[in-house]
Design a protein around this motif. Structure first.
Motif, PDB file in Angstrom:
ATOM      1  N   PHE A 142       0.858  -1.179   0.000  1.00  0.00           N
ATOM      2  CA  PHE A 142       0.000   0.000   0.000  1.00  0.00           C
ATOM      3  C   PHE A 142       0.896   1.232   0.000  1.00  0.00           C
ATOM      4  CE2 PHE A 142      -2.360  -3.365   2.093  1.00  0.00           C
ATOM      5  CZ  PHE A 142      -3.611  -3.295   1.500  1.00  0.00           C
ATOM      6  N   TRP A 143       0.347   2.324  -0.487  1.00  0.00           N
ATOM      7  CA  TRP A 143       1.093   3.580  -0.501  1.00  0.00           C
ATOM      8  C   TRP A 143       0.258   4.654   0.182  1.00  0.00           C
ATOM      9  CZ3 TRP A 143       1.111  -0.071  -4.176  1.00  0.00           C
ATOM     10  CH2 TRP A 143       2.352  -0.518  -4.651  1.00  0.00           C
ATOM     11  N   LEU A 144       0.853   5.404   1.085  1.00  0.00           N
ATOM     12  CA  LEU A 144       0.206   6.587   1.625  1.00  0.00           C
ATOM     13  C   LEU A 144       0.457   7.730   0.652  1.00  0.00           C
ATOM     14  CD1 LEU A 144       1.220   6.329   5.400  1.00  0.00           C
ATOM     15  CD2 LEU A 144      -0.677   5.230   4.187  1.00  0.00           C
ATOM     16  N   SER A 145      -0.510   8.610   0.528  1.00  0.00           N
ATOM     17  CA  SER A 145      -0.389   9.685  -0.460  1.00  0.00           C
ATOM     18  C   SER A 145       0.739  10.657  -0.124  1.00  0.00           C
ATOM     19  CB  SER A 145      -1.712  10.443  -0.582  1.00  0.00           C
ATOM     20  OG  SER A 145      -2.097  10.997   0.668  1.00  0.00           O
ATOM     21  N   ASN A 146       1.269  10.595   1.115  1.00  0.00           N
ATOM     22  CA  ASN A 146       2.361  11.505   1.492  1.00  0.00           C
ATOM     23  C   ASN A 146       3.742  10.901   1.270  1.00  0.00           C
ATOM     24  OD1 ASN A 146       2.710   9.667   3.556  1.00  0.00           O
ATOM     25  ND2 ASN A 146       2.337  11.102   5.232  1.00  0.00           N
ATOM     26  N   CYS A 147       3.816   9.725   0.656  1.00  0.00           N
ATOM     27  CA  CYS A 147       5.103   9.048   0.480  1.00  0.00           C
ATOM     28  C   CYS A 147       6.041   9.882  -0.395  1.00  0.00           C
ATOM     29  CB  CYS A 147       4.898   7.674  -0.149  1.00  0.00           C
ATOM     30  SG  CYS A 147       6.418   6.705  -0.299  1.00  0.00           S
ATOM     31  N   VAL A 148       7.279  10.020   0.048  1.00  0.00           N
ATOM     32  CA  VAL A 148       8.291  10.747  -0.706  1.00  0.00           C
ATOM     33  C   VAL A 148       8.801   9.869  -1.855  1.00  0.00           C
ATOM     34  CG1 VAL A 148      10.603  11.760  -0.594  1.00  0.00           C
ATOM     35  CG2 VAL A 148       8.987  12.111   1.291  1.00  0.00           C
ATOM     36  N   SER A 149       8.781  10.402  -3.067  1.00  0.00           N
ATOM     37  CA  SER A 149       9.282   9.682  -4.253  1.00  0.00           C
ATOM     38  C   SER A 149       8.797   8.237  -4.268  1.00  0.00           C
ATOM     39  CB  SER A 149      10.814   9.718  -4.289  1.00  0.00           C
ATOM     40  OG  SER A 149      11.299  11.030  -4.251  1.00  0.00           O
ATOM     41  N   PRO A 222       1.076  -6.838   5.262  1.00  0.00           N
ATOM     42  CA  PRO A 222       0.823  -5.517   4.690  1.00  0.00           C
ATOM     43  C   PRO A 222       2.026  -4.597   4.909  1.00  0.00           C
ATOM     44  CG  PRO A 222      -0.963  -6.221   6.154  1.00  0.00           C
ATOM     45  CD  PRO A 222       0.209  -7.113   6.414  1.00  0.00           C
ATOM     46  N   VAL A 223       2.459  -3.949   3.842  1.00  0.00           N
ATOM     47  CA  VAL A 223       3.552  -2.984   3.906  1.00  0.00           C
ATOM     48  C   VAL A 223       3.042  -1.660   3.356  1.00  0.00           C
ATOM     49  CG1 VAL A 223       5.856  -2.371   3.090  1.00  0.00           C
ATOM     50  CG2 VAL A 223       5.334  -4.756   3.667  1.00  0.00           C
ATOM     51  N   PHE A 224       3.185  -0.608   4.151  1.00  0.00           N
ATOM     52  CA  PHE A 224       2.744   0.726   3.757  1.00  0.00           C
ATOM     53  C   PHE A 224       3.982   1.582   3.480  1.00  0.00           C
ATOM     54  CE2 PHE A 224      -0.483  -1.147   6.360  1.00  0.00           C
ATOM     55  CZ  PHE A 224      -1.694  -0.727   5.820  1.00  0.00           C
ATOM     56  N   PHE A 225       4.059   2.151   2.294  1.00  0.00           N
ATOM     57  CA  PHE A 225       5.127   3.093   1.980  1.00  0.00           C
ATOM     58  C   PHE A 225       4.588   4.504   2.203  1.00  0.00           C
ATOM     59  CE2 PHE A 225       6.050  -0.629  -0.706  1.00  0.00           C
ATOM     60  CZ  PHE A 225       7.328  -0.926  -0.251  1.00  0.00           C
ATOM     61  N   GLY A 226       5.166   5.219   3.141  1.00  0.00           N
ATOM     62  CA  GLY A 226       4.681   6.554   3.449  1.00  0.00           C
ATOM     63  C   GLY A 226       5.468   7.172   4.581  1.00  0.00           C
ATOM     64  N   GLU A 227       5.088   8.389   4.937  1.00  0.00           N
ATOM     65  CA  GLU A 227       5.851   9.137   5.938  1.00  0.00           C
ATOM     66  C   GLU A 227       5.094   9.184   7.262  1.00  0.00           C
ATOM     67  OE1 GLU A 227       8.726   9.458   4.694  1.00  0.00           O
ATOM     68  OE2 GLU A 227       7.842   8.912   2.759  1.00  0.00           O
ATOM     69  N   VAL A 238       3.104  -4.458  16.013  1.00  0.00           N
ATOM     70  CA  VAL A 238       2.851  -5.858  16.354  1.00  0.00           C
ATOM     71  C   VAL A 238       1.814  -5.945  17.459  1.00  0.00           C
ATOM     72  CG1 VAL A 238       5.174  -6.573  15.697  1.00  0.00           C
ATOM     73  CG2 VAL A 238       4.723  -5.916  18.055  1.00  0.00           C
ATOM     74  N   PRO A 239       1.034  -7.045  17.507  1.00  0.00           N
ATOM     75  CA  PRO A 239       0.114  -7.246  18.627  1.00  0.00           C
ATOM     76  C   PRO A 239       0.893  -7.593  19.877  1.00  0.00           C
ATOM     77  CG  PRO A 239       0.121  -9.174  17.218  1.00  0.00           C
ATOM     78  CD  PRO A 239       0.980  -8.140  16.532  1.00  0.00           C
ATOM     79  N   ALA A 240       0.341  -7.237  21.033  1.00  0.00           N
ATOM     80  CA  ALA A 240       1.019  -7.549  22.289  1.00  0.00           C
ATOM     81  C   ALA A 240      -0.019  -7.820  23.364  1.00  0.00           C
ATOM     82  CB  ALA A 240       1.918  -6.398  22.720  1.00  0.00           C
ATOM     83  N   PRO A 241       0.173  -8.870  24.193  1.00  0.00           N
ATOM     84  CA  PRO A 241      -0.750  -9.142  25.281  1.00  0.00           C
ATOM     85  C   PRO A 241      -0.612  -8.072  26.357  1.00  0.00           C
ATOM     86  CG  PRO A 241       1.166 -10.566  25.414  1.00  0.00           C
ATOM     87  CD  PRO A 241       1.277  -9.799  24.133  1.00  0.00           C
ATOM     88  N   PRO A 242      -1.623  -7.903  27.254  1.00  0.00           N
ATOM     89  CA  PRO A 242      -2.816  -8.737  27.326  1.00  0.00           C
ATOM     90  C   PRO A 242      -3.953  -8.278  26.420  1.00  0.00           C
ATOM     91  CG  PRO A 242      -2.789  -7.204  29.142  1.00  0.00           C
ATOM     92  CD  PRO A 242      -1.495  -6.984  28.396  1.00  0.00           C
ATOM     93  N   SER A 243      -3.958  -7.010  26.030  1.00  0.00           N
ATOM     94  CA  SER A 243      -5.104  -6.500  25.279  1.00  0.00           C
ATOM     95  C   SER A 243      -5.078  -6.932  23.829  1.00  0.00           C
ATOM     96  CB  SER A 243      -5.131  -4.971  25.352  1.00  0.00           C
ATOM     97  OG  SER A 243      -3.937  -4.424  24.841  1.00  0.00           O
ATOM     98  N   GLY A 244      -3.876  -7.129  23.279  1.00  0.00           N
ATOM     99  CA  GLY A 244      -3.758  -7.555  21.897  1.00  0.00           C
ATOM    100  C   GLY A 244      -4.075  -6.440  20.924  1.00  0.00           C
ATOM    101  N   SER A 245      -3.791  -6.675  19.666  1.00  0.00           N
ATOM    102  CA  SER A 245      -4.083  -5.736  18.598  1.00  0.00           C
ATOM    103  C   SER A 245      -5.032  -6.422  17.635  1.00  0.00           C
ATOM    104  CB  SER A 245      -2.783  -5.355  17.880  1.00  0.00           C
ATOM    105  OG  SER A 245      -3.062  -4.718  16.654  1.00  0.00           O
ATOM    106  N   PRO A 246      -5.916  -5.684  16.978  1.00  0.00           N
ATOM    107  CA  PRO A 246      -6.829  -6.332  16.033  1.00  0.00           C
ATOM    108  C   PRO A 246      -6.129  -6.807  14.771  1.00  0.00           C
ATOM    109  CG  PRO A 246      -7.096  -3.956  15.963  1.00  0.00           C
ATOM    110  CD  PRO A 246      -6.175  -4.253  17.107  1.00  0.00           C
ATOM    111  N   TRP A 247      -4.860  -6.466  14.599  1.00  0.00           N
ATOM    112  CA  TRP A 247      -4.166  -6.785  13.359  1.00  0.00           C
ATOM    113  C   TRP A 247      -2.954  -7.666  13.619  1.00  0.00           C
ATOM    114  CZ3 TRP A 247      -7.474  -5.241   9.985  1.00  0.00           C
ATOM    115  CH2 TRP A 247      -8.186  -4.050  10.172  1.00  0.00           C
ATOM    116  N   LEU A 248      -2.671  -8.510  12.645  1.00  0.00           N
ATOM    117  CA  LEU A 248      -1.378  -9.175  12.622  1.00  0.00           C
ATOM    118  C   LEU A 248      -0.310  -8.113  12.347  1.00  0.00           C
ATOM    119  CD1 LEU A 248      -2.417 -12.287  10.498  1.00  0.00           C
ATOM    120  CD2 LEU A 248      -1.860 -12.274  12.937  1.00  0.00           C
ATOM    121  N   PRO A 249       0.974  -8.424  12.560  1.00  0.00           N
ATOM    122  CA  PRO A 249       2.014  -7.410  12.333  1.00  0.00           C
ATOM    123  C   PRO A 249       1.956  -6.801  10.939  1.00  0.00           C
ATOM    124  CG  PRO A 249       2.940  -9.282  13.485  1.00  0.00           C
ATOM    125  CD  PRO A 249       1.537  -9.674  13.106  1.00  0.00           C
ATOM    126  N   TYR A 250       2.239  -5.505  10.874  1.00  0.00           N
ATOM    127  CA  TYR A 250       2.360  -4.824   9.588  1.00  0.00           C
ATOM    128  C   TYR A 250       3.457  -3.777   9.691  1.00  0.00           C
ATOM    129  CZ  TYR A 250      -0.693  -1.225  11.725  1.00  0.00           C
ATOM    130  OH  TYR A 250      -1.251  -0.272  12.546  1.00  0.00           O
TER     131      TYR A 250
END
Length: 313
Positions: A142-149, A222-227, A238-250
């Protein structure tokens, strides 16, 4: 002048420090060590699971001695550190140095491995290991619209990552393509995004490519190119216990290139489950060395960690 870290590893979308080894000095107390290093209590250090060997050696926390080694566990940044981070603007010449460079490396959930003792006696540190399984590292870009070059930086980062991993028998499987696409470009403000914006960006990416739920699209990184507003060129969330993250690492990777163009490869290794960095002065070419412009070596343990990651097949 402080040279800034190449990347930051974040748990639950909140910035944290990374674990570090601390050697007790004359006059130290656990309370003083905790206060100097931003912990709320000496118990945050002494009772941490990584310090069970230290507790066994020093069952009385009031009696510690010069030369004792203990782990300073990762902790959330303080308000003052976050303020300094925001003031730094993510530049490359000054500001807050977020990450400790540890003497040990945590591989997934195993105990820390001391890198300065016994190196060379274990093939886990071999640098010529080639994985036999023809494994592909599956990336969704994925690309963020603010990505440099965005076009030139993406090409440089992918080319370098592909070359580095190929040496060790790993390939890249890229969707939707190596070139930026309108569907995978996420509009954001021109300013670097803040940590509190990461989740909304990740949600938007999930709408465009549901890599965790749709059949046939699971298990991609998922890899995001952006600033982003960090004094770094890469972030792994990354997700971390105890609350966890809704996403796998990105990963989020800046379009501002490092001299060695190795930031994407560096973040992929983090996303595989290895958090802390490697000491630059001892291992200047290792892929997880943080303060180096010549990262080109992988240890066997790092190759295997990537090959066994959720996003590889």
């Amino acid at each position: 002048m402080i040279r800034l870290s190449e990347c930051v590893v974040i748990a639950n979308d909140a910035p944290t420090t990374l674990p570090a080894l601390y050697v007790v000095k004359s006059g130290d107390t656990l309370t003083a060590i905790a206060r100097r290093n931003g912990y709320g209590s000496w118990r945050d250090i002494y009772q941490h699971p990584d310090n069970s060997p230290f507790r066994a050696k020093r069952p009385n926390p009031d009696k510690i001695f010069p030369g004792d080694e203990l782990v300073l566990p990762g902790r959330p940044l303080t308000h003052e550190e976050l303020a300094a981070l925001g003031a730094s603007g993510g530049g490359g010449g000054g500001g807050l140095h977020l990450l400790h460079l540890p003497m040990s490396l945590r591989l997934n959930n195993s105990a820390p491995l001391n890198l300065t003792q016994g190196r060379g006696t274990s093939d886990q540190f071999a640098t010529d290991y080639v994985h036999p399984g023809n494994v592909k590292i599956r990336l969704t870009l994925f690309w963020l619209s603010n990505c440099v070059s965005p076009d030139t930086s993406t090409a440089a980062l992918l080319t370098k990552a592909e070359a580095l991993f190929k040496t060790h028998g790993l390939g890249l499987d890229i969707l939707p393509s190596r070139a930026r696409t309108a569907e995978h470009t996420i509009p954001v403000s021109a300013d670097p995004i803040l940590p509190e914006q990461y989740n909304s960006v990740r949600l938007e990416a999930g709408k465009r490519f549901d890599d965790q739920k749709s059949p046939g699209k699971k298990q991609r990184l998922p890899v995001f190119f952006g600033e982003f507003k960090y004094p770094a060129k890469g972030v792994t969330v990354v997700p971390a216990p105890p609350s966890g993250s809704p996403w796998l690492p990105y990963c989020i990777v800046s379009g501002v290139l490092s001299a060695d163009h190795a930031t994407l490869a560096h973040e992929i290794v983090h996303a595989s489950g290895i958090g802390p960095h490697v000491i630059a002065k001892d291992f200047p070419k290792n892929i997880l060395t943080d303060l180096s412009d010549n990262r080109e070596e992988f240890w066997k343990m790092q190759v295997q960690s990537v090959a066994n990651a959720y996003f590889c097949r």
